[in-house]
Design an enzyme around this catalytic site. Structure first.
Site, mmCIF file in Angstrom:
data_model
loop_
_atom_site.group_PDB
_atom_site.id
_atom_site.type_symbol
_atom_site.label_atom_id
_atom_site.label_comp_id
_atom_site.label_asym_id
_atom_site.label_seq_id
_atom_site.Cartn_x
_atom_site.Cartn_y
_atom_site.Cartn_z
ATOM 1 N N ARG A 1 -15.368 3.645 3.851
ATOM 2 C CA ARG A 1 -16.152 4.828 4.209
ATOM 3 C C ARG A 1 -15.240 6.037 4.347
ATOM 4 O O ARG A 1 -15.545 7.119 3.875
ATOM 5 C CB ARG A 1 -16.892 4.593 5.543
ATOM 6 N N LYS B 1 -20.621 -5.995 4.568
ATOM 7 C CA LYS B 1 -19.816 -5.591 3.401
ATOM 8 C C LYS B 1 -19.563 -6.800 2.494
ATOM 9 O O LYS B 1 -19.600 -6.703 1.273
ATOM 10 C CB LYS B 1 -18.470 -4.989 3.840
ATOM 11 N N TYR C 1 -11.069 -5.191 10.959
ATOM 12 C CA TYR C 1 -10.343 -4.671 12.126
ATOM 13 C C TYR C 1 -10.197 -5.755 13.206
ATOM 14 O O TYR C 1 -11.108 -5.958 14.012
ATOM 15 C CB TYR C 1 -11.093 -3.456 12.689
ATOM 16 N N GLN D 1 -6.718 -3.930 9.163
ATOM 17 C CA GLN D 1 -5.962 -2.844 9.763
ATOM 18 C C GLN D 1 -4.647 -3.442 10.275
ATOM 19 O O GLN D 1 -4.579 -4.639 10.574
ATOM 20 C CB GLN D 1 -6.798 -2.274 10.935
ATOM 21 N N GLU E 1 0.839 -1.208 0.000
ATOM 22 C CA GLU E 1 0.000 0.000 0.000
ATOM 23 C C GLU E 1 0.870 1.253 0.000
ATOM 24 O O GLU E 1 1.794 1.394 0.801
ATOM 25 C CB GLU E 1 -0.904 -0.025 1.236
HETATM 26 C C1 LIG Z 1 -6.936 -1.800 4.431
HETATM 27 C C2 LIG Z 1 -7.373 -0.404 4.800
HETATM 28 C C3 LIG Z 1 -7.239 0.622 3.870
HETATM 29 C C4 LIG Z 1 -7.639 1.936 4.181
HETATM 30 N N1 LIG Z 1 -7.479 2.917 3.248
HETATM 31 C C5 LIG Z 1 -7.920 4.176 3.503
HETATM 32 C C6 LIG Z 1 -7.828 5.204 2.517
HETATM 33 O O1 LIG Z 1 -7.320 5.007 1.424
HETATM 34 N N2 LIG Z 1 -8.307 6.430 2.827
HETATM 35 C C7 LIG Z 1 -8.897 6.705 4.043
HETATM 36 O O2 LIG Z 1 -9.341 7.843 4.260
HETATM 37 N N3 LIG Z 1 -8.998 5.742 5.002
HETATM 38 C C8 LIG Z 1 -8.538 4.486 4.763
HETATM 39 N N4 LIG Z 1 -8.658 3.509 5.718
HETATM 40 C C9 LIG Z 1 -9.243 3.851 7.026
HETATM 41 C C10 LIG Z 1 -10.796 3.796 7.040
HETATM 42 O O3 LIG Z 1 -11.327 4.705 6.100
HETATM 43 C C11 LIG Z 1 -11.287 4.143 8.449
HETATM 44 O O4 LIG Z 1 -10.931 3.154 9.353
HETATM 45 C C12 LIG Z 1 -12.764 4.514 8.555
HETATM 46 O O5 LIG Z 1 -12.998 5.105 9.834
HETATM 47 C C13 LIG Z 1 -13.716 3.333 8.419
HETATM 48 O O6 LIG Z 1 -13.793 2.900 7.143
HETATM 49 P P1 LIG Z 1 -14.541 1.510 6.801
HETATM 50 O O7 LIG Z 1 -14.519 1.365 5.351
HETATM 51 O O8 LIG Z 1 -14.033 0.423 7.651
HETATM 52 O O9 LIG Z 1 -16.034 1.924 7.281
HETATM 53 P P2 LIG Z 1 -17.287 1.084 7.672
HETATM 54 O O10 LIG Z 1 -17.210 -0.323 7.224
HETATM 55 O O11 LIG Z 1 -18.470 1.884 7.241
HETATM 56 O O12 LIG Z 1 -17.214 1.040 9.278
HETATM 57 C C14 LIG Z 1 -17.075 2.227 10.047
HETATM 58 C C15 LIG Z 1 -17.744 2.023 11.415
HETATM 59 O O13 LIG Z 1 -19.166 1.904 11.264
HETATM 60 C C16 LIG Z 1 -19.647 0.634 11.681
HETATM 61 N N5 LIG Z 1 -20.569 0.181 10.630
HETATM 62 C C17 LIG Z 1 -20.224 -0.317 9.408
HETATM 63 N N6 LIG Z 1 -21.326 -0.561 8.675
HETATM 64 C C18 LIG Z 1 -22.381 -0.209 9.431
HETATM 65 C C19 LIG Z 1 -23.791 -0.199 9.208
HETATM 66 N N7 LIG Z 1 -24.310 -0.623 8.047
HETATM 67 N N8 LIG Z 1 -24.610 0.248 10.215
HETATM 68 C C20 LIG Z 1 -24.077 0.672 11.395
HETATM 69 N N9 LIG Z 1 -22.745 0.692 11.650
HETATM 70 C C21 LIG Z 1 -21.915 0.269 10.687
HETATM 71 C C22 LIG Z 1 -18.424 -0.260 11.804
HETATM 72 O O14 LIG Z 1 -18.585 -1.234 12.818
HETATM 73 C C23 LIG Z 1 -17.307 0.752 12.135
HETATM 74 O O15 LIG Z 1 -17.284 1.026 13.509
HETATM 75 C C24 LIG Z 1 -8.229 2.208 5.460
HETATM 76 C C25 LIG Z 1 -8.338 1.168 6.406
HETATM 77 C C26 LIG Z 1 -7.903 -0.116 6.086
HETATM 78 C C27 LIG Z 1 -8.005 -1.208 7.122
#
Ligand SMILES: Cc1cc2nc3c(=O)[nH]c(=O)nc-3n(C[C@H](O)[C@H](O)[C@H](O)COP(=O)(O)OP(=O)(O)OC[C@H]3O[C@@H](n4cnc5c(N)ncnc54)[C@H](O)[C@@H]3O)c2cc1C
Length: 285
Positions: A107, A165, A145, A176, A17
């Protein structure tokens, strides 16, 4: 190549990455690192995306250049926070036209400059559904995570959300970063019990500098083992010694993960090659 085809039995799918640099010196460093990392025959490079769209164009430019100059598939990260549905579809269409085949679907962190919009999406599972609806050919990676997402009340709730998802169409889960394998293995057991079948790829960040890693782990909530912390604290004025301790620790993590049969390893390379190469050399890859 589609993400679904990258993790084959008996093979280890490595990925690195990277992130969009701020200036041309950073660009040069990124491509120097990518040139060296490509010797390890990664299944893909990925490039992060600034939540709220701060790197809308840059992320794509870098992915296109990585594919063209290094000949390695590039996965573009993409976040939905701060954008309307129409803006998301427009960017995805541009990504597809640029030759991107796989999207790390996220997200993003909610912040004052990146809010959930009424005409946008709330969570990554909705972005996965949007991609499946409009661009069904794209491969989809999502974030997992092992030590739970910082906003989640507990690991089980977070895992239920991860399953949304995958049920929406994700092809693989990338974790993570973590420093203690037992947290990954416990998570993997729960992942399997939840009936999630797509590959789970551990995310490893070789420590390059103690101060930097302290900041990053505080942000993402990864547990930092006290013994590793003390070893690094003891050499806090010696960057080379910190790098070597980091390599040794990540190499041990990778050896154990591979022995337990993980399908791949996703390295948080931070646009540097030395630490990842040190780890891969130590484990004979
Ligand atoms: C491999 C990897 C790559 C990443 N790359 C980037 C990047 O390029 N740019 C960046 O800005 N960030 C990046 N991140 C960080 C990530 O954007 C953050 O951790 C963010 O806060 C959550 O994103 P997510 O896609 O996990 O969100 P989600 O899956 O939406 O989860 C976020 C929170 O909401 C909860 N949740 C999820 N779905 C629902 C639902 N339907 N209803 C209620 N609650 C829900 C989850 O339990 C979690 O606590 C990356 C993380 C990882 C692990």
């Amino acid at each position: 190549m589609h993400l679904r085809e990258m993790y084959r039995k008996g093979q280890l799918g490595l990925s690195f990455e990277l992130y969009p640099p701020k200036d041309s010196a950073g660009d040069k460093a990124l491509f120097r690192a990518a040139e060296k990392l490509k010797d390890h025959r990664p299944v893909f490079f990925s490039c992060t995306y600034g939540a709220g769209g701060t790197t809308r164009e840059r992320t794509l430019e870098i992915c296109v250049q990585l594919q063209r100059d290094c000949g390695v598939p590039a996965t573009s990260h993409f976040t939905c926070v701060g954008s309307s549905k129409n803006e998301l579809i427009e960017w995805l269409s541009q990504a597809k036209q640029s030759g991107i085949k796989n999207i790390m679907t996220l997200r993003g962190d909610v912040s004052p400059s990146a809010q959930i919009r009424p005409d946008g999406l709330k969570h990554a599972n909705e972005l996965v559904s949007l991609i499946k609806e409009h661009f069904p050919d794209l491969g989809i990676g999502v974030a997992g995570y092992p030590e739970k997402h910082v906003e989640a009340p507990d690991l089980q709730t977070d895992l239920d959300n991860l399953k949304r998802k995958v049920d929406a169409g994700a092809d693989a889960v990338f974790t993570q970063l973590f420093f203690e394998n037992r947290n990954f293995f416990t998570f993997f057991e729960k992942y399997q019990k939840a009936g999630i079948k797509v590959p789970l790829i551990p995310g490893i960040m070789p420590i390059t500098e103690f101060d930097r890693i302290k900041r990053m782990t505080a942000m993402c909530g990864a547990h930092f083992p006290p013994d590793l912390c003390s070893r690094l604290e003891a050499v806090k004025d010696d960057k080379e010694a910190q790098l070597n301790i980091g390599i040794e620790h990540s190499a041990k993590q990778c050896e154990e993960l591979i022995a337990k049969g993980v399908p791949g390893i996703h390295f948080y390379a931070l646009n540097l090659s030395k630490a990842c190469r040190g780890v891969l050399k130590a484990i004979g890859r």
